[in-house]
Design an enzyme around this catalytic site. Sequence first.
Site, mmCIF file in Angstrom:
data_model
loop_
_atom_site.group_PDB
_atom_site.id
_atom_site.type_symbol
_atom_site.label_atom_id
_atom_site.label_comp_id
_atom_site.label_asym_id
_atom_site.label_seq_id
_atom_site.Cartn_x
_atom_site.Cartn_y
_atom_site.Cartn_z
ATOM 1 N N VAL A 33 52.252 149.730 47.010
ATOM 2 C CA VAL A 33 53.653 149.410 46.724
ATOM 3 C C VAL A 33 54.201 148.375 47.706
ATOM 4 O O VAL A 33 53.697 148.230 48.823
ATOM 5 C CB VAL A 33 54.534 150.681 46.757
ATOM 6 N N ASP B 268 50.160 156.778 54.862
ATOM 7 C CA ASP B 268 49.041 156.521 53.950
ATOM 8 C C ASP B 268 47.803 157.229 54.509
ATOM 9 O O ASP B 268 47.692 158.448 54.393
ATOM 10 C CB ASP B 268 48.867 155.000 53.829
ATOM 11 N N ARG C 95 58.825 142.015 51.526
ATOM 12 C CA ARG C 95 59.554 143.012 52.319
ATOM 13 C C ARG C 95 61.045 143.041 51.962
ATOM 14 O O ARG C 95 61.719 144.045 52.157
ATOM 15 C CB ARG C 95 59.432 142.705 53.818
ATOM 16 N N ASP D 66 57.469 153.120 57.414
ATOM 17 C CA ASP D 66 57.744 152.907 56.000
ATOM 18 C C ASP D 66 56.982 153.887 55.126
ATOM 19 O O ASP D 66 57.505 154.435 54.180
ATOM 20 C CB ASP D 66 57.444 151.450 55.592
ATOM 21 N N LYS E 47 52.071 159.019 50.661
ATOM 22 C CA LYS E 47 51.040 159.067 49.621
ATOM 23 C C LYS E 47 50.391 160.450 49.620
ATOM 24 O O LYS E 47 50.539 161.201 50.590
ATOM 25 C CB LYS E 47 50.016 157.954 49.858
HETATM 26 P P1 IMP Z 1 48.126 154.221 57.493
HETATM 27 O O1 IMP Z 1 47.769 153.941 58.916
HETATM 28 O O2 IMP Z 1 46.966 154.069 56.558
HETATM 29 O O3 IMP Z 1 48.862 155.525 57.280
HETATM 30 O O4 IMP Z 1 49.035 153.060 57.011
HETATM 31 C C1 IMP Z 1 50.262 152.867 57.461
HETATM 32 C C2 IMP Z 1 50.662 151.429 57.345
HETATM 33 O O5 IMP Z 1 49.951 150.717 56.328
HETATM 34 C C3 IMP Z 1 52.104 151.424 56.960
HETATM 35 O O6 IMP Z 1 52.880 151.315 58.120
HETATM 36 C C4 IMP Z 1 52.212 150.232 56.068
HETATM 37 O O7 IMP Z 1 52.603 149.126 56.855
HETATM 38 C C5 IMP Z 1 50.832 150.009 55.501
HETATM 39 N N1 IMP Z 1 50.725 150.518 54.120
HETATM 40 C C6 IMP Z 1 50.147 151.656 53.701
HETATM 41 N N2 IMP Z 1 50.249 151.797 52.359
HETATM 42 C C7 IMP Z 1 50.911 150.697 51.927
HETATM 43 C C8 IMP Z 1 51.350 150.249 50.612
HETATM 44 O O8 IMP Z 1 51.165 150.886 49.569
HETATM 45 N N3 IMP Z 1 52.001 149.058 50.598
HETATM 46 C C9 IMP Z 1 52.254 148.317 51.706
HETATM 47 N N4 IMP Z 1 51.890 148.703 52.933
HETATM 48 C C10 IMP Z 1 51.212 149.880 53.040
HETATM 49 MG MG MG Z 2 52.451 146.861 56.761
#
Ligand code: IMP
Ligand code: MG
Length: 193
Positions: free
Chosen positions: A166, A115, A178, A112, A143
Site C-alpha cells: 500500500v 509488516d 507519500r 506507518d 499486516k
Molecule cells: P517491517 O520492518 O517489514 O515491519 O517494515 C516496516 C517498514 O517497511 C515500514 O516502516 C514501511 O516504511 C515499509 N513498508 C512495509 N510495508 C509497506 C507497504 O505495504 N507499503 C509501503 N511501505 C511499506
Molecule cells: Mg518506507
Amino acid sequence: MVADVESILIDRAQIALRVHDLGRELARDLQDELQREGHAGDDGSGRIVFVPILTGALVFTADLIRELTLKLSLRVVAVSSYPGTSIESKGAKLAGELPKDLSGKHVVIVDDILDSGQTLGLIDELIRTQKPASIRICVLLKKPPEVRRREVKAHYVGFDIPNEFVVGYGLDYDGYYRNLPYVGVLKKEAIGR
Ligand code: IMP
Ligand code: MG
C-alpha cells in the site's frame, strides 16, 4: 500519480476518525501513567517522548500528536528497510543516530505500518537499552501475523490490513506517493517501473 493507484483501501475521512480515536486512547493512557507517578494535574515535566520512524511515520505522526494536549517532545529516528524499488523487507538498518536521552521517559514509538516487524523490533530493542519508564508502539497499519519475521506487540493499531503493498498517507513506493491523503493499493504495473 493517482492513475497508479488501483483502489483506495482507507479513505481520508476514515483515517481522520481513527487517528482522532487513537489520539484519545494515547492521551488517556499517558495521563494515567503520569497520574500513577504523582504528576496529577501538572504537565508531567516533559516525560512524554514521541519517536516517529522516518520517513513513513511523518504524516501519521503530524496528525496524531495534534490530537494530544499533553506536553510532549519529538525525537525522530531513521531506519531503512525497503531500499528503492523493492517491495520486500530487506531487514532493518538504523540510519543515523538513536535519540540518547530516553531514560525514565514514557516513549511512544510511531510507525506507518507493522509488516515483517524488523523495523519496530530493532527500534524497540535499541530504545529498551536506555531504560525508559514505559514504551508504547503505535502504528497506523498492521499486516496479518503470517508476514511477521519478528514478533512485535503493537499497542495501538489504526487498521488491520491484508497483505498488499500500500501507499499514501506517508507510505511510499520508491520514495513516491507519500502525499496521497488516503491509503491505496498500488497497481501491479506501477511496481518495478
Ligand atoms: P517491517 O520492518 O517489514 O515491519 O517494515 C516496516 C517498514 O517497511 C515500514 O516502516 C514501511 O516504511 C515499509 N513498508 C512495509 N510495508 C509497506 C507497504 O505495504 N507499503 C509501503 N511501505 C511499506
Ligand atoms: Mg518506507
